[in-house]
Write an enzyme that holds these catalytic residues in place. Structure first.
Site, PDB file in Angstrom:
ATOM      1  N   SER A 133      39.636 -30.123  88.043  1.00  0.00           N
ATOM      2  CA  SER A 133      40.086 -29.382  87.227  1.00  0.00           C
ATOM      3  C   SER A 133      39.097 -28.721  85.818  1.00  0.00           C
ATOM      4  CB  SER A 133      41.638 -29.384  87.255  1.00  0.00           C
ATOM      5  OG  SER A 133      41.856 -31.270  87.018  1.00  0.00           O
ATOM      6  N   HIS A 143      42.698 -25.811  92.186  1.00  0.00           N
ATOM      7  CA  HIS A 143      41.425 -24.814  92.334  1.00  0.00           C
ATOM      8  C   HIS A 143      40.453 -24.155  92.462  1.00  0.00           C
ATOM      9  CE1 HIS A 143      43.134 -25.768  87.690  1.00  0.00           C
ATOM     10  NE2 HIS A 143      43.796 -27.296  87.916  1.00  0.00           N
ATOM     11  N   LYS A 187      48.570 -22.100  90.304  1.00  0.00           N
ATOM     12  CA  LYS A 187      47.257 -21.269  89.562  1.00  0.00           C
ATOM     13  C   LYS A 187      46.906 -20.259  90.419  1.00  0.00           C
ATOM     14  CE  LYS A 187      47.034 -25.864  88.305  1.00  0.00           C
ATOM     15  NZ  LYS A 187      47.331 -27.504  88.235  1.00  0.00           N
TER      16      LYS A 187
HETATM   17  C1  LIG Z   1      47.673 -28.792  88.183  1.00  0.00           C
HETATM   18  C2  LIG Z   1      47.472 -29.381  88.894  1.00  0.00           C
HETATM   19  C3  LIG Z   1      47.977 -30.240  89.679  1.00  0.00           C
HETATM   20  C4  LIG Z   1      49.577 -30.459  89.530  1.00  0.00           C
HETATM   21  O1  LIG Z   1      50.559 -28.903  89.905  1.00  0.00           O
HETATM   22  P1  LIG Z   1      51.776 -28.856  89.248  1.00  0.00           P
HETATM   23  O2  LIG Z   1      51.717 -27.629  90.323  1.00  0.00           O
HETATM   24  O3  LIG Z   1      51.031 -28.090  88.547  1.00  0.00           O
HETATM   25  O4  LIG Z   1      52.428 -29.986  89.067  1.00  0.00           O
HETATM   26  C5  LIG Z   1      48.230 -30.832  91.349  1.00  0.00           C
HETATM   27  N1  LIG Z   1      46.200 -31.369  91.399  1.00  0.00           N
HETATM   28  C6  LIG Z   1      45.081 -30.456  91.016  1.00  0.00           C
HETATM   29  C7  LIG Z   1      43.875 -30.738  91.266  1.00  0.00           C
HETATM   30  C8  LIG Z   1      45.930 -29.917  89.638  1.00  0.00           C
HETATM   31  O5  LIG Z   1      44.682 -29.195  88.721  1.00  0.00           O
END
Ligand SMILES: *Cc1c(COP(=O)(O)O)cnc(C)c1O
Length: 387
Positions: A180, A208, A240
């Protein structure tokens, strides 16, 4: 004891360039436009890669489900909150991800901490990439398993760790598929080969990658590499590229049934509201039906790559995540503030989110960006970096 203790700690964060402040970011509809500190700017810091959070079809789906079933689910999934939209979404997810079954969780953070706690415990082993998301790290810690972190993408190191582990011990390899904060990718073929050779299970976090990479479904890097059936559990988020909220785990019927029986974040938390689940369902359908969404994202990503070829500190990446490493936290904050003045929201990402001395600007591209805005951002940032 009084609260002075915590006040001092806040001041210490300040002196180390680590203090964080909330500020209001008001979305202004399309084009990733938003208002911050009274200024209208273009958001280059979000994870709304396909611009779906502003899509009228998702809003309609959320409205209709809310009218029909209400604003809250009123209970956990296993008690009374399992409204009919969940079964439809989970069926769709299993097909999307080429797996037998799926289970929806309330957020990615919650899915990762509760799944790791459920699948591993004392006497088991977890091997985790050092740059995995914090939620995976926290899950490893909470599980009570012996957990070892290998240097980022160092699969020779991972193999030597696996080779030293008892053959019949329960072992998990845990990795982000797209990282990320760096925007680079795990080698999923190598991870699957190692898992098979050393009898390990795999948990791959596609937060992602979902909606960005893939084959015909565009469901993530596992699909792109043809390893959907070799990976034990794929985790992904709706928050996302899918423009919504919540997360899911996909895998075999057995594993999903086991998680519904053991994952504490699933059992002891109220189910997602109908409106959220309906919007998520619509987003998965759109990602599969409309290749034009990805096409625009990749056109914008390529445009950024072409324009920014010589940008100091920019780390090339094969994803829409573009880190510009400036090392020093204060410098990252100053650049971020100057960019905001110039009309761009580009957040400074500082330790402890990233390793010491790697503070950065993390630029993310979206299908919703206008090419003109990408051009102006690159020109502006390059002029700041030169001075
Ligand atoms: C954003 C993210 C999460 C967490 O997800 P949320 O739904 O925002 O709690 C977990 N793993 C990765 C790699 C992320 O980028």
């Amino acid at each position: 004891m009084d609260e002075q203790h915590y006040q001092q700690r806040l001041e210490q964060f300040e002196s180390e360039g680590r203090r964080r402040h909330l500020r209001a970011v008001e979305p202004l509809g399309g084009g990733m436009r938003c208002r911050v500190d009274g200024r209208e700017v273009v958001n280059f810091s979000g994870n709304d890669y396909l611009g779906l959070s502003q899509d009228e079809r998702l809003k309609d789906a959320a409205r209709q489900a809310t009218e029909r079933y209400g604003t809250g689910s009123g209970g956990s999934r296993l008690i009374s909150g399992n409204h009919p939209l969940f079964a439809a979404l989970e069926k769709k997810l299993a097909a999307f991800k080429h797996t037998e079954a799926a289970l929806v969780f309330n957020s990615g953070y919650q899915a990762n901490i509760s799944v790791l706690q459920a699948i591993a415990g004392a006497g088991d082993y977890i091997f985790s990439d050092r740059l995995n998301h914090a939620s995976l790290l926290d899950g490893c810690r909470l599980s009570g398993a012996k957990f070892r972190r290998y240097k980022h993408l160092d699969y020779a190191r991972l193999e030597s760790m696996l080779a030293k582990t008892p053959r019949d011990a329960v072992k998990w390899i845990v990795s982000d598929s797209v990282f990320s904060m760096d925007g680079d990718c795990a080698d999923l073929d190598v991870i699957c080969d190692l898992a098979e050779r050393y009898h390990a299970f795999t948990l791959i976090d596609e937060a992602h990658a979902t909606g960005i990479f893939g084959g015909t479904n565009r469901s993530g890097l596992c699909e792109a590499h043809g390893v959907s059936q070799r990976v034990t559990l794929q985790m992904g988020t709706f928050s996302k590229a899918l423009g919504g909220f919540g997360a899911y785990i996909t895998g075999s019927e057995t594993m999903i049934d086991y998680l519904a029986n053991t994952a504490r974040g699933f059992i002891y938390s109220t189910a997602l509201p109908p409106g959220v689940v309906a919007a998520n369902h619509k987003a998965v359908a759109l990602v599969q039906a409309e290749p034009a969404l990805q096409k625009r994202l990749w056109e914008n990503t390529r445009l950024f790559d072409e324009l920014s070829g010589n940008m100091a500190g920019l780390t090339a990446s094969p994803t829409p995540i573009k880190p510009v490493i400036v090392k020093d936290s204060d410098k990252a904050l100053r650049l971020s503030a100057a960019l905001l003045e110039a009309g761009f929201l580009v957040q400074a990402i500082r330790p402890p989110t990233v390793p010491e001395n790697t503070a950065r600007l993390r630029i993310t591209l979206s299908a919703a960006h206008q090419p003109e805005d990408i051009k102006t951002l690159v020109q502006t940032l390059e002029s700041f970096l030169k001075n």
